[in-house]
Enzyme design. Sequence first.
Site, PDB file in Angstrom:
ATOM      1  N   ASP A 160       0.802  -1.279   0.017  1.00  0.00           N
ATOM      2  CA  ASP A 160      -0.067  -0.004   0.058  1.00  0.00           C
ATOM      3  C   ASP A 160       0.976   1.325   0.006  1.00  0.00           C
ATOM      4  O   ASP A 160       1.889   1.347   0.335  1.00  0.00           O
ATOM      5  CB  ASP A 160      -0.852   0.082   1.018  1.00  0.00           C
ATOM      6  CG  ASP A 160      -2.134   0.895   1.078  1.00  0.00           C
ATOM      7  OD1 ASP A 160      -2.235   1.460   0.036  1.00  0.00           O
ATOM      8  OD2 ASP A 160      -2.681   1.047   2.089  1.00  0.00           O
TER       9      ASP A 160
ATOM     10  N   ASN B 177       1.884   3.211  -2.855  1.00  0.00           N
ATOM     11  CA  ASN B 177       2.521   3.594  -3.991  1.00  0.00           C
ATOM     12  C   ASN B 177       2.086   4.903  -4.714  1.00  0.00           C
ATOM     13  O   ASN B 177       2.947   5.702  -4.958  1.00  0.00           O
ATOM     14  CB  ASN B 177       2.312   2.521  -5.019  1.00  0.00           C
ATOM     15  CG  ASN B 177       3.085   1.248  -4.724  1.00  0.00           C
ATOM     16  OD1 ASN B 177       4.224   1.077  -4.045  1.00  0.00           O
ATOM     17  ND2 ASN B 177       2.416  -0.017  -4.512  1.00  0.00           N
TER      18      ASN B 177
ATOM     19  N   HIS C 154       4.462   3.058  -8.581  1.00  0.00           N
ATOM     20  CA  HIS C 154       4.230   1.643  -8.642  1.00  0.00           C
ATOM     21  C   HIS C 154       5.737   0.928  -8.742  1.00  0.00           C
ATOM     22  O   HIS C 154       6.073  -0.163  -8.417  1.00  0.00           O
ATOM     23  CB  HIS C 154       3.319   1.067  -9.622  1.00  0.00           C
ATOM     24  CG  HIS C 154       1.915   1.520  -9.263  1.00  0.00           C
ATOM     25  ND1 HIS C 154       1.273   0.782  -8.158  1.00  0.00           N
ATOM     26  CD2 HIS C 154       0.979   2.252  -9.525  1.00  0.00           C
ATOM     27  CE1 HIS C 154       0.062   1.142  -7.910  1.00  0.00           C
ATOM     28  NE2 HIS C 154      -0.193   1.861  -8.633  1.00  0.00           N
TER      29      HIS C 154
ATOM     30  N   SER D  22      -6.243  -5.787  -6.811  1.00  0.00           N
ATOM     31  CA  SER D  22      -7.455  -6.350  -6.196  1.00  0.00           C
ATOM     32  C   SER D  22      -8.646  -6.368  -7.196  1.00  0.00           C
ATOM     33  O   SER D  22      -8.313  -5.378  -8.248  1.00  0.00           O
ATOM     34  CB  SER D  22      -8.031  -5.548  -4.897  1.00  0.00           C
ATOM     35  OG  SER D  22      -8.572  -4.110  -5.189  1.00  0.00           O
TER      36      SER D  22
ATOM     37  N   ASN E 193      -9.523  -2.631  -7.886  1.00  0.00           N
ATOM     38  CA  ASN E 193      -8.549  -1.790  -8.511  1.00  0.00           C
ATOM     39  C   ASN E 193      -9.142  -1.636 -10.030  1.00  0.00           C
ATOM     40  O   ASN E 193      -8.723  -0.769 -10.814  1.00  0.00           O
ATOM     41  CB  ASN E 193      -7.242  -2.280  -8.528  1.00  0.00           C
ATOM     42  CG  ASN E 193      -6.347  -2.342  -7.334  1.00  0.00           C
ATOM     43  OD1 ASN E 193      -5.818  -3.068  -6.826  1.00  0.00           O
ATOM     44  ND2 ASN E 193      -6.851  -1.342  -6.253  1.00  0.00           N
TER      45      ASN E 193
ATOM     46  N   ARG F 111     -10.082   1.897 -11.312  1.00  0.00           N
ATOM     47  CA  ARG F 111      -9.411   2.996 -11.189  1.00  0.00           C
ATOM     48  C   ARG F 111      -9.376   3.460 -12.637  1.00  0.00           C
ATOM     49  O   ARG F 111      -9.692   2.974 -13.920  1.00  0.00           O
ATOM     50  CB  ARG F 111      -7.884   2.567 -10.722  1.00  0.00           C
ATOM     51  CG  ARG F 111      -7.700   2.392  -9.679  1.00  0.00           C
ATOM     52  CD  ARG F 111      -6.196   1.904  -9.267  1.00  0.00           C
ATOM     53  NE  ARG F 111      -5.806   1.745  -7.804  1.00  0.00           N
ATOM     54  CZ  ARG F 111      -4.804   1.238  -7.332  1.00  0.00           C
ATOM     55  NH1 ARG F 111      -3.626   1.147  -8.043  1.00  0.00           N
ATOM     56  NH2 ARG F 111      -4.530   1.220  -5.879  1.00  0.00           N
TER      57      ARG F 111
ATOM     58  N   ARG G 133      -6.244  -1.984   8.577  1.00  0.00           N
ATOM     59  CA  ARG G 133      -7.028  -3.158   8.194  1.00  0.00           C
ATOM     60  C   ARG G 133      -6.606  -4.231   7.155  1.00  0.00           C
ATOM     61  O   ARG G 133      -5.519  -3.862   6.470  1.00  0.00           O
ATOM     62  CB  ARG G 133      -8.229  -2.227   7.469  1.00  0.00           C
ATOM     63  CG  ARG G 133      -7.910  -1.482   6.387  1.00  0.00           C
ATOM     64  CD  ARG G 133      -9.069  -0.547   6.135  1.00  0.00           C
ATOM     65  NE  ARG G 133      -8.856   0.413   5.229  1.00  0.00           N
ATOM     66  CZ  ARG G 133      -8.800   0.376   3.779  1.00  0.00           C
ATOM     67  NH1 ARG G 133      -9.230  -0.902   3.129  1.00  0.00           N
ATOM     68  NH2 ARG G 133      -8.454   1.432   2.884  1.00  0.00           N
TER      69      ARG G 133
ATOM     70  N   SER H 247      -8.094  -5.523   4.387  1.00  0.00           N
ATOM     71  CA  SER H 247      -8.934  -5.542   3.120  1.00  0.00           C
ATOM     72  C   SER H 247      -8.949  -6.966   2.684  1.00  0.00           C
ATOM     73  O   SER H 247      -8.686  -6.980   1.495  1.00  0.00           O
ATOM     74  CB  SER H 247      -7.731  -4.597   2.333  1.00  0.00           C
ATOM     75  OG  SER H 247      -7.757  -3.457   2.868  1.00  0.00           O
TER      76      SER H 247
END
Length: 325
Positions: free
Chosen positions: A33, A35, A50, A78, A81, A84, A209, A211
């Site tokens: 997480d 990036n 990334h 995921s 994602n 996006r 969390r 996720s």
Amino acid sequence: MKRWLRQRVDTVYERLLSHELAGAPTHIAVIQDGNRRYARQNGDEAHEGHRAGAETTERVLEWCQEIGVEELTLYTFSTENFDRPDDQKEALFDLLCDKLHEFADADRVHDNGVCIRAIGEIEMLPERVQDAVDYAEEQTGEYDDFVLNIALAYGGRSRLLEAARGVAREVDSNDLESDDIDVETIEQRLYDQPVRDVDLIIRPAGEERTSNFLPWHANGNEAAVFFCTPYWPEFSKSDFLRGIRTYEHREESWRRTRARRALALLGAVSETELTEAQSVVDRFRDSLPTAERSELDGLETLENGDQERDADNVDGIDSGSQAAD
């Protein structure tokens, strides 16, 4: 000067943490997480973040092998994602293709026997990414010294749901009896190849969390969780070792809890259960504080005394061969 001092402090801290650690988890899962936030912080485009994160991933793979970890799972893309912007997704897909081919051809991967596998809804990904996945798996499929799982188009609950649907279909078609459904039945339908139970989840970038990441293998195993604030591209070896220390403390606490529960059971269970409780205490007694070990020794003394008296009083005849009253 400040940068040099910081590097010196980090080096000393890494060395201290390394000396403190006594073992390593078998399976670590990482949520990579931060990036994009790292990129924004540095005034770069998301894909630059990334790429910087991919460099961290390579270092973490090396650190895992250094301390004896056997399996590493990376939460890379995921199912959420897919929402996006297209330009971000395409840049990330290009990076995935590059890195999968690079890893599959890297000497260090072959020298260390790394098996690369993808888990998730791979068919949802662009064809070029699917081809890269196939290439990496084919190039490394014969290895079993270390397993690197890449979670792509992955959703933990969706995987469990699909496994449950598969079981329901087999029961409905009479290919499976409902009474035969057990843990192994579900695990066989989650992934094409076995995934070990997760011992430690690491999540950087300040989010606390998990996720929906590997819920069956992590939550079912009560995995330790390490949250830290650096963005993934900033994640250091010190952060990694702190995560391992969190796992060790969690493992020590688990062992102590098991031993205490078994100790409490010794005086309150049937003879059959007593044997099992005693074996648990024997396995984990070293994890108990000294005072509680002394309590255990006292119980064992009483138990041994009872056994000696029973031996002296067989079939109602005491050791003096007189009939017992």
